[in-house]
Enzyme design. Structure first.
Site, mmCIF file in Angstrom:
data_model
loop_
_atom_site.group_PDB
_atom_site.id
_atom_site.type_symbol
_atom_site.label_atom_id
_atom_site.label_comp_id
_atom_site.label_asym_id
_atom_site.label_seq_id
_atom_site.Cartn_x
_atom_site.Cartn_y
_atom_site.Cartn_z
ATOM 1 N N LEU A 115 1.091 -0.989 0.081
ATOM 2 C CA LEU A 115 0.550 -0.134 0.043
ATOM 3 C C LEU A 115 0.853 1.357 -0.182
ATOM 4 O O LEU A 115 1.905 1.166 0.721
ATOM 5 C CB LEU A 115 -0.782 0.204 1.468
ATOM 6 N N GLU A 175 -10.466 1.248 8.167
ATOM 7 C CA GLU A 175 -10.519 0.024 8.270
ATOM 8 C C GLU A 175 -9.451 0.972 9.326
ATOM 9 O O GLU A 175 -7.930 0.700 8.635
ATOM 10 C CB GLU A 175 -10.815 -1.351 7.856
ATOM 11 N N LYS A 198 -5.606 -0.522 10.461
ATOM 12 C CA LYS A 198 -4.210 -1.084 9.825
ATOM 13 C C LYS A 198 -3.476 -2.146 10.457
ATOM 14 O O LYS A 198 -3.153 -1.912 11.655
ATOM 15 C CB LYS A 198 -3.031 -0.170 9.336
ATOM 16 N N CYS A 207 34.589 -6.177 30.278
ATOM 17 C CA CYS A 207 33.678 -6.111 30.873
ATOM 18 C C CYS A 207 33.782 -4.713 31.169
ATOM 19 O O CYS A 207 34.682 -4.763 32.384
ATOM 20 C CB CYS A 207 33.380 -7.036 31.834
ATOM 21 N N CYS A 254 31.020 -10.500 29.152
ATOM 22 C CA CYS A 254 31.598 -11.015 30.194
ATOM 23 C C CYS A 254 32.220 -12.695 30.504
ATOM 24 O O CYS A 254 30.843 -13.238 31.019
ATOM 25 C CB CYS A 254 31.604 -10.660 31.195
#
Ligand code: IVH
Length: 673
Positions: free
Chosen positions: A84, A114, A116, A408, A426
């Site tokens: 569409l 209507e 979607k 880390c 880690c």
């Protein structure tokens, strides 16, 4: 009973069940109790088991999924699945309407408005009133054949009632209802699995599964909005007429539609839709406006991509603009590193948002989000706040690019890339962040449920180096605890009592509490019900784990690897020393008889109750339950649509006998009600 009598009974049961399915799933006004429904369903199953030649893929018992596929077959759409044109602006919508007026040379043009639906587009074909195939949109010309997956969706009728066009191809959207989505994500989080960003991704993921019995466990629904072809002349002249046909055929369609004949009333209809769309069953991201009369549609025609007689007007997602204060990297219980944006707090769809997920390093790089940036955030699928885009034009040059750390952020260990997923982890099991999250998961209500041991206390224990392993918790003394800040003797005693109580928790809680990747509480219960003892889970081979009903390969490898790690084994020994419960209690294993002693059962097909119910029943009578047929199998319990296991049972050199649900119940002396 003769074959003909069976045929008649089966047919009338199918009709009756179809009617109740329709009342329950389509019209939401059931007329009978679940129990009565189960009774009808079971009666049909038993009859079909007695007359296997009368089985049919359109029987209500065929919704449980079949054998997994190696890959999807490609299918060509007989009529191309167009998309569409869409717009976000009212001005363009007025322009669209003026174009209609000009091309049709009339002032008033009736359009239908209507919702979607924010789902996944599918095509669904009925032949001789029976659901025969379904496909994804793909590139519009060819898509994947997902017939087996669609069959599991209860709101998709497997047969059309008399009076419907017998041969037609319908278009619709498959979606996951919002609440079901939230529930599924919560379960995934519990199992340490990544959450889906929104219901549409979760739906697309489910439809791509090759194992339709796994799809059957996902809460999918379907709603129809169009058609590709109808054999013969369509029995309607407008979309409104088509929707009435859907209604009569028991096919779900838009919950509400509006009509308009001029641009002003079109805009009014759209704002009404916007105002009530949160009450719909599905997420609605806009309105679709269609010329109602088919002859006018024909006159307008289509481009190669989209019809000229329709347009989608998309609502702006609820968005807000704010600034990124910093990008921080969070370490999860499994060690996974997730970048998170700290934001200047802003109101979005009714809540104040001060953090938004950036999912992973790849995503941050793609969007080029930097600390200091002005960004647009959105509730993705109106659920989890996420950073959508950067307002690059507002950059001052002072923003700091984000670099995913190679260590880390908490314990400085070099991170590792998880090859199977995008995740970066880690790997340090002693990482304080991993430890505090693991310990609080272990103590949490869903796992060991240790009273008084919340996140605050866990943090203190980790900081004071009083606990880094689960077993350390059981060595804590009242003196140690009451010496901690904000802990009086009373709360210390409470924690000790909570720990004492947890020693008697059933072993599945312990298994879940260990926090093994992918292993949630349901899987933990299944594993313990099967193996009875934590040591047996730990000792199981990869094959033995995969054999267990509902335990897939990924989970099995994760469990196998966890127990294969010597440091985890040592921890299990310490937990044993601490007096935790490893074996199911008498009551839980509830051995009621030894009728099935020494027998090994395999369960296949749909039964009137979850498989785990029958598995528990078999175990309670001394039998074992495995997932695959082999020469060790004594019986195969067959339900409807039994698939490859039943075939294998029959094809072995010494064929394995099969039993129906009622055969089993009779042997155990239980009534089949
Ligand atoms: S009618 C020729 N109606 O949105 C295409 N489509 O963005 C006619 N969609 O491919 C489609 N809700 O999958 C139509 N009420 C609705 C819809 C709808 C969602 C989907 C459809 C289409 C996509 C285009």
């Amino acid at each position: 009973m003769t074959q003909e009598e069976a045929q008649n009974q089966i047919e009338s049961l199918r009709r009756e069940i179809e009617r109740h399915d329709r009342l329950y799933y389509i019209e939401a006004k059931p007329e009978i109790s679940d129990r009565d429904y189960d009774r009808l369903y079971r009666k049909l199953q038993d009859l079909e088991a007695g007359f296997p030649e009368l089985r049919s893929p359109h029987s209500p018992t065929a919704r449980v999924g079949g054998a997994p596929l190696a890959d999807f077959t490609q299918v060509q759409h007989r009529v191309k699945m167009l998309s569409l044109d869409n717009t976000y602006s009212e001005a363009e919508l007025r322009q669209f309407f003026r174009r209609l007026q000009r091309s049709l040379n009339q002032d008033r043009v009736r359009v239908l408005i209507e919702p979607k639906i924010d789902g996944v587009a599918v095509s669904v074909t009925y032949r001789d009133s029976v659901f025969t195939s379904g496909a994804t949109r793909g590139d519009g010309s060819t898509g994947d054949d997902i017939t087996a997956n669609l069959r599991t969706i209860h709101s998709l009728p497997l047969r059309l009632p008399p009076g419907s066009p017998p041969d037609l191809e319908l278009r619709g959207e498959v979606y996951m209802p919002t609440e079901a989505f939230a529930r599924m994500n919560a379960e995934r989080a519990q199992a340490g699995e990544p959450a889906f960003a929104n219901p549409r991704n979760a739906t697309a993921g489910a439809l791509k599964l090759l194992d339709s019995s796994a799809v059957a466990r996902r809460p999918l629904e379907i709603v129809f909005h169009g058609y590709g072809w109808i054999e013969g002349d369509p029995p309607f002249t407008s979309i409104t007429g088509f929707q009435q046909l859907l209604h009569r055929a028991g096919l779900r369609h838009s919950e509400r539609i509006w009509h308009a004949e001029d641009a002003d009333s079109l805009l009014v209809a759209i704002s009404e839709l916007d105002a009530c769309r949160h009450e719909f069953h599905y997420l609605t991201d806009g309105a679709v406006v269609k010329v109602d009369q088919l002859d006018l549609q024909d006159r307008l025609g289509s481009t190669s991509k989209a019809p000229r007689w329709a347009i989608a007007y998309k609502f702006q997602a609820e968005q807000a603009e704010t600034r990124v204060l910093s990008i921080e990297v969070q370490v999860g219980r499994t060690g996974a590193l997730t970048p998170v944006a700290n934001l200047v707090p802003v109101l979005l769809a009714g809540t104040t948002v001060s953090r938004a997920t950036l999912h992973n390093a790849e995503e941050v790089r793609r969007k080029d989000v930097r600390s200091g940036d002005v960004v647009i955030i959105e509730k993705a699928g109106e659920i989890i706040p996420a950073v959508i885009m950067v307002r690059f034009e507002k950059r001052t040059g002072d923003e700091e690019p984000f670099v995913m750390p190679d260590r880390c952020p908490v314990c400085d260990t070099l991170v590792v890339r998880d090859p199977a997923q995008v995740a970066i982890r880690c790997p340090n099991p002693q990482c304080p962040e991993v430890v505090r999250r693991k310990l609080s998961h272990f103590a949490s209500r869903g796992a060991m449920d240790i009273d008084g041991l919340g996140q605050v206390l866990v943090d203190q224990l980790v900081v004071q180096k009083l606990a880094s392993r689960f077993s350390d918790l059981y060595a804590l003394t009242e003196e140690q605890l009451s010496a901690l800040p904000r802990m009086g003797p009373k709360s210390a005693a409470n924690v000790i009592a909570g720990l004492e109580h947890s020693r008697r928790q059933p072993p599945w809680r312990l298994l879940f509490g260990l926090g093994i990747l992918h292993v949630g509480s349901t899987a933990s219960q299944t594993l313990l019900a099967h193996f009875q003892h934590l040591d047996a889970v730990a000792a199981a081979s990869l094959e033995e784990l995969i054999e267990v009903e509902d335990i897939g390969e990924v989970m099995a490898s994760s469990i196998h690897a966890w127990f294969g790690d010597p440091s985890n084994r040592e921890e299990i020994e310490r937990l044993r020393q601490a007096g935790l419960t490893f074996r199911l209690s008498e009551a839980e294993s509830a051995q009621t008889s030894a009728i099935l002693d020494g027998e090994t059962w395999v369960i296949t097909g749909t039964l009137s109750r979850p498989r785990e119910f029958f598995a528990a029943l078999i175990r309670a009578h001394g039998g074992k339950v495995t997932g695959n047929v082999s020469s060790n199998t004594t019986w195969v319990l067959v339900g409807e649509n039994p698939g490859s296991k039943a075939q294998k049972a029959a094809s072995l050199p010494n064929p394995v006998p099969t039993a129906s649900e009622s055969d089993l119940l009779k042997r155990l002396g239980e009534s089949s009600d």
